[in-house]
Write a protein that holds these residues in place. Structure first.
Motif, PDB file in Angstrom:
ATOM      1  N   VAL A 194      13.090  -5.957   3.070  1.00 14.07           N
ATOM      2  CA  VAL A 194      12.039  -5.104   2.518  1.00 14.07           C
ATOM      3  C   VAL A 194      10.764  -5.924   2.391  1.00 14.07           C
ATOM      4  O   VAL A 194      10.777  -7.153   2.486  1.00 14.07           O
ATOM      5  N   ASP A 195       9.650  -5.245   2.168  1.00 16.92           N
ATOM      6  CA  ASP A 195       8.360  -5.935   2.097  1.00 16.92           C
ATOM      7  C   ASP A 195       8.228  -6.750   0.814  1.00 16.92           C
ATOM      8  O   ASP A 195       8.543  -6.263  -0.278  1.00 16.92           O
ATOM      9  N   SER A 196       7.740  -7.965   0.943  1.00 19.47           N
ATOM     10  CA  SER A 196       7.627  -8.858  -0.213  1.00 19.47           C
ATOM     11  C   SER A 196       6.550  -8.388  -1.188  1.00 19.47           C
ATOM     12  O   SER A 196       6.768  -8.348  -2.401  1.00 19.47           O
ATOM     13  N   GLY A 197       5.367  -8.019  -0.669  1.00 14.51           N
ATOM     14  CA  GLY A 197       4.300  -7.555  -1.548  1.00 14.51           C
ATOM     15  C   GLY A 197       4.670  -6.267  -2.261  1.00 14.51           C
ATOM     16  O   GLY A 197       4.365  -6.080  -3.446  1.00 14.51           O
ATOM     17  N   GLY A 198       5.328  -5.359  -1.526  1.00 14.07           N
ATOM     18  CA  GLY A 198       5.777  -4.119  -2.150  1.00 14.07           C
ATOM     19  C   GLY A 198       6.788  -4.366  -3.249  1.00 14.07           C
ATOM     20  O   GLY A 198       6.769  -3.709  -4.296  1.00 14.07           O
ATOM     21  N   THR A 199       7.678  -5.336  -3.025  1.00 12.46           N
ATOM     22  CA  THR A 199       8.662  -5.691  -4.050  1.00 12.46           C
ATOM     23  C   THR A 199       7.973  -6.303  -5.257  1.00 12.46           C
ATOM     24  O   THR A 199       8.328  -6.012  -6.411  1.00 12.46           O
ATOM     25  N   GLY A 200       6.973  -7.141  -5.025  1.00 14.11           N
ATOM     26  CA  GLY A 200       6.206  -7.698  -6.137  1.00 14.11           C
ATOM     27  C   GLY A 200       5.504  -6.623  -6.936  1.00 14.11           C
ATOM     28  O   GLY A 200       5.456  -6.662  -8.178  1.00 14.11           O
ATOM     29  N   LEU A 201       4.952  -5.619  -6.239  1.00 11.48           N
ATOM     30  CA  LEU A 201       4.279  -4.518  -6.934  1.00 11.48           C
ATOM     31  C   LEU A 201       5.283  -3.702  -7.737  1.00 11.48           C
ATOM     32  O   LEU A 201       4.969  -3.219  -8.841  1.00 11.48           O
ATOM     33  N   LEU A 202       6.498  -3.518  -7.209  1.00  6.10           N
ATOM     34  CA  LEU A 202       7.564  -2.853  -7.959  1.00  6.10           C
ATOM     35  C   LEU A 202       7.817  -3.580  -9.279  1.00  6.10           C
ATOM     36  O   LEU A 202       7.977  -2.951 -10.334  1.00  6.10           O
ATOM     37  N   LEU A 219       0.828  -1.204   0.000  1.00  6.39           N
ATOM     38  CA  LEU A 219       0.000   0.000   0.000  1.00  6.39           C
ATOM     39  C   LEU A 219       0.863   1.255   0.000  1.00  6.39           C
ATOM     40  O   LEU A 219       0.531   2.253  -0.658  1.00  6.39           O
ATOM     41  N   SER A 220       1.960   1.237   0.739  1.00  2.83           N
ATOM     42  CA  SER A 220       2.865   2.392   0.769  1.00  2.83           C
ATOM     43  C   SER A 220       3.535   2.607  -0.585  1.00  2.83           C
ATOM     44  O   SER A 220       3.719   3.745  -1.027  1.00  2.83           O
ATOM     45  N   VAL A 221       3.900   1.510  -1.228  1.00  3.50           N
ATOM     46  CA  VAL A 221       4.507   1.608  -2.557  1.00  3.50           C
ATOM     47  C   VAL A 221       3.506   2.176  -3.540  1.00  3.50           C
ATOM     48  O   VAL A 221       3.818   3.068  -4.345  1.00  3.50           O
ATOM     49  N   LEU A 222       2.276   1.689  -3.497  1.00  2.00           N
ATOM     50  CA  LEU A 222       1.224   2.194  -4.370  1.00  2.00           C
ATOM     51  C   LEU A 222       0.998   3.681  -4.167  1.00  2.00           C
ATOM     52  O   LEU A 222       0.900   4.451  -5.129  1.00  2.00           O
ATOM     53  N   ASP A 223       0.930   4.125  -2.917  1.00  2.00           N
ATOM     54  CA  ASP A 223       0.655   5.528  -2.657  1.00  2.00           C
ATOM     55  C   ASP A 223       1.807   6.431  -3.077  1.00  2.00           C
ATOM     56  O   ASP A 223       1.587   7.576  -3.500  1.00  2.00           O
ATOM     57  N   ASN A 226      12.343   3.391  -4.320  1.00  2.00           N
ATOM     58  CA  ASN A 226      12.678   4.047  -3.055  1.00  2.00           C
ATOM     59  C   ASN A 226      11.653   3.707  -1.973  1.00  2.00           C
ATOM     60  O   ASN A 226      12.005   3.552  -0.792  1.00  2.00           O
ATOM     61  N   ALA A 227      10.396   3.598  -2.372  1.00  2.00           N
ATOM     62  CA  ALA A 227       9.342   3.254  -1.415  1.00  2.00           C
ATOM     63  C   ALA A 227       9.513   1.830  -0.897  1.00  2.00           C
ATOM     64  O   ALA A 227       9.254   1.553   0.277  1.00  2.00           O
ATOM     65  N   VAL A 228       9.950   0.925  -1.775  1.00  2.00           N
ATOM     66  CA  VAL A 228      10.227  -0.447  -1.330  1.00  2.00           C
ATOM     67  C   VAL A 228      11.369  -0.449  -0.319  1.00  2.00           C
ATOM     68  O   VAL A 228      11.290  -1.108   0.728  1.00  2.00           O
ATOM     69  N   VAL A 229      12.430   0.273  -0.616  1.00  2.00           N
ATOM     70  CA  VAL A 229      13.565   0.361   0.318  1.00  2.00           C
ATOM     71  C   VAL A 229      13.092   0.876   1.677  1.00  2.00           C
ATOM     72  O   VAL A 229      13.508   0.387   2.734  1.00  2.00           O
ATOM     73  N   ALA A 230      12.191   1.854   1.652  1.00  2.00           N
ATOM     74  CA  ALA A 230      11.719   2.477   2.893  1.00  2.00           C
ATOM     75  C   ALA A 230      10.867   1.546   3.739  1.00  2.00           C
ATOM     76  O   ALA A 230      10.750   1.752   4.952  1.00  2.00           O
ATOM     77  N   LEU A 273       8.807   4.699 -11.463  1.00  2.00           N
ATOM     78  CA  LEU A 273       9.532   3.477 -11.120  1.00  2.00           C
ATOM     79  C   LEU A 273      10.619   3.774 -10.089  1.00  2.00           C
ATOM     80  O   LEU A 273      10.809   3.009  -9.135  1.00  2.00           O
ATOM     81  N   ALA A 274      11.326   4.879 -10.264  1.00  2.00           N
ATOM     82  CA  ALA A 274      12.359   5.264  -9.291  1.00  2.00           C
ATOM     83  C   ALA A 274      11.740   5.518  -7.919  1.00  2.00           C
ATOM     84  O   ALA A 274      12.288   5.097  -6.887  1.00  2.00           O
TER      85      ALA A 274
END
Length: 330
Positions: free
Chosen positions: A196-204, A139-143, A178-182, A173-174
């Motif tokens: 890092v978060d697995s779902g966020g990495t998948g969304l990346l 969700l954080s990556v999406l936002d 960065n959001a995934v790293v965070a 994408l950049a």
């Protein structure tokens, strides 16, 4: 179909199909890495498999579709993906695809303006689907991507141009990376595990596939380089170790309900389980005012959750499996 309509179909259908093909290939290639990252909400080692299953269903739906516009294509893909969705990450990915669809209806070409609207709508759908949404996840990556897209629209001199779309996708994408790293510092479970978060990495990965599809390039081979937790052994104990969620079951089902019934069922499932996701599958109600709702819950005992679900409405699909399997990882 007119020549102009056919050209629109080639642009829209081919681009969405390429997006899903590239995303499916990348999720398959990185599936085991995503599984190793799977710490939150439960270390059940299936994020990669679940997101791949969603994307495969979406890709297959597109290949069977005769729709012409982007919104109709994504609605079709989202509905089919929702029916096949598994787990938190797989279900949320299906929710996003469905959420993206509505603002894209009537469009045969993606622009930064309509992408901004799609991301906004998808974010609202995703956050509202969860009973207990948490920052430091996909969700954080999406936002972060949604915010970047909006800034790009405001700054673009020609927001309808292909050049503006390409520039914006590169920037998004950049920001997503960065959001995934965070996420590692935003969520305590990830901080403790050093991942890092697995779902966020998948969304990346999914966003990179979108960028590649729309720009006519290939996915970034260095996209995941340096992300913590992708190499080596699992950073957290597997689900079920030390009694963690050992007796829990994961329930996935589809139930016909009106919105009030869905809200009531959500409340009941929040009482007996965790990781509750309830989201409508259909865009419109039937003649009785009912929608199909896709439901995901980690239940302490299946009996209580199943009783609530079956009492709420007509159950059209239902599966339940041990959350912490003693078999090989998914």
């Amino acid at each position: 179909m007119s020549e102009q309509q056919q050209k629109g179909r080639i642009r829209g259908h081919a681009a969405i199909h390429r997006w899903f093909v590239l995303a499916e290939q990348a999720l398959r290639a990185h599936g085991e890495s995503l599984n190793r990252l799977n710490v939150f909400p439960v270390a059940d080692s299936d994020t990669g498999a679940n997101m791949l299953a969603t994307m495969t269903a979406a890709r297959q739906a597109i290949e069977q579709s005769s729709e012409d516009d982007l919104g109709a294509l994504l609605a079709t893909a989202g509905t089919e993906a929702m029916a096949e969705a598994r787990g938190n990450s797989g279900t949320l990915l299906a929710v996003l695809l469905t959420g993206f669809a509505e603002p894209l209806h009537g469009h045969e070409r993606l622009t930064i303006d309509v992408l901004d609207q799609a991301l906004e709508h998808g974010s609202v759908r995703a956050w509202s689907a969860l009973s207990d949404p948490v920052a430091g996840t996909m969700l954080s990556v999406l936002d972060a991507v949604r915010s970047c897209a909006h800034q790009q629209v405001v700054a673009a001199e020609e927001p309808e141009s292909r050049a503006a779309l390409i520039e914006s996708l590169e920037s998004m994408l950049a920001v997503a990376r960065n959001a995934v790293v965070a996420t590692e510092t935003e969520l305590e479970a990830l901080t403790r595990a050093g991942v890092v978060d697995s779902g966020g990495t998948g969304l990346l990965i999914v966003f990179d596939a979108l960028r590649a599809a729309m720009t006519g390039t290939e996915p970034d081979s260095d996209l995941l380089k340096g992300l913590h937790g992708l190499d080596g052994e699992r950073a957290a104990q597997p689900c079920g170790s030390s009694g963690q969620h050992e007796d829990y079951v994961e329930i996935m089902c589809t139930v016909r309900l009106d919105p009030l019934g869905a809200a009531s069922l959500r409340h009941q499932l929040d009482e007996v389980g965790e990781s509750v996701i309830i989201t409508p599958v259909d865009a419109e109600a039937d003649d009785r005012g009912m929608y199909r709702w896709r439901i995901h819950v980690h239940a302490a005992t299946e009996e209580e959750a199943s009783r609530a679900i079956h009492a709420a409405g007509e159950v059209t699909t239902y599966t339940a499996a041990p959350l912490c399997s003693t078999e090989a990882e998914h």
